[in-house]
Design a protein around this motif. Sequence first.
Motif, PDB file in Angstrom:
ATOM      1  N   ASN A   1      -1.555 -10.737  -3.142  1.00 17.63           N
ATOM      2  CA  ASN A   1      -1.690  -9.758  -4.219  1.00 17.63           C
ATOM      3  C   ASN A   1      -1.713  -8.334  -3.663  1.00 17.63           C
ATOM      4  N   ILE A   2      -2.366  -8.169  -2.517  1.00 16.07           N
ATOM      5  CA  ILE A   2      -2.386  -6.860  -1.864  1.00 16.07           C
ATOM      6  C   ILE A   2      -0.963  -6.484  -1.432  1.00 16.07           C
TER       7      ILE A   2
ATOM      8  N   TYR B   1       1.052  -5.266  -4.285  1.00 19.28           N
ATOM      9  CA  TYR B   1       0.706  -3.879  -4.622  1.00 19.28           C
ATOM     10  C   TYR B   1       1.348  -2.906  -3.626  1.00 19.28           C
TER      11      TYR B   1
ATOM     12  N   LEU C   1      -5.909  -6.264  -8.555  1.00 21.66           N
ATOM     13  CA  LEU C   1      -6.714  -6.465  -7.347  1.00 21.66           C
ATOM     14  C   LEU C   1      -8.210  -6.467  -7.664  1.00 21.66           C
TER      15      LEU C   1
END
Length: 140
Positions: free
Chosen positions: A92-93, A96, A115
């Motif tokens: 997920n990071i 982003y 996040l």
Amino acid sequence: MKNYVETTLTQKIFRIIIALFMIVAGFSHLTFNRVEFQAQVPEWLPMSKDLVVILSGIVEMTLGLGLMFWKKQRVNFGWALAIFYILIFPGNIAQYIDGKDFGPLNSDTARLIRLFFQPVLIVWALWSSGAWKARKSIDN
């Protein structure tokens, strides 16, 4: 630690919601969103993107079904789901940082908000399954 503890009606409702979410998400990994999920797999992961998507879909469906139906192991499934959310957090990071769009996650703001929602999912899994309460029973 106990594998099963009594939960409230509210916990049961929220457990069913998160379990259904996981089942649908897992199914979508294997079917209609498979290509889109492959695009979300970080480049640094040393595995086939398709394999990652398939395996994560199977894990998601297994966790959702176990959380919903396997009462005697519900606490363990709650812990497993929380750990799963922790394990996918680096992805997920990466989504982003790399600015990869996926559905409603089509802006830096939306991806950043996601996040901050990850810890909510972790707590949700632990609380709704009774895992948090079972952990506290060890301390006493």
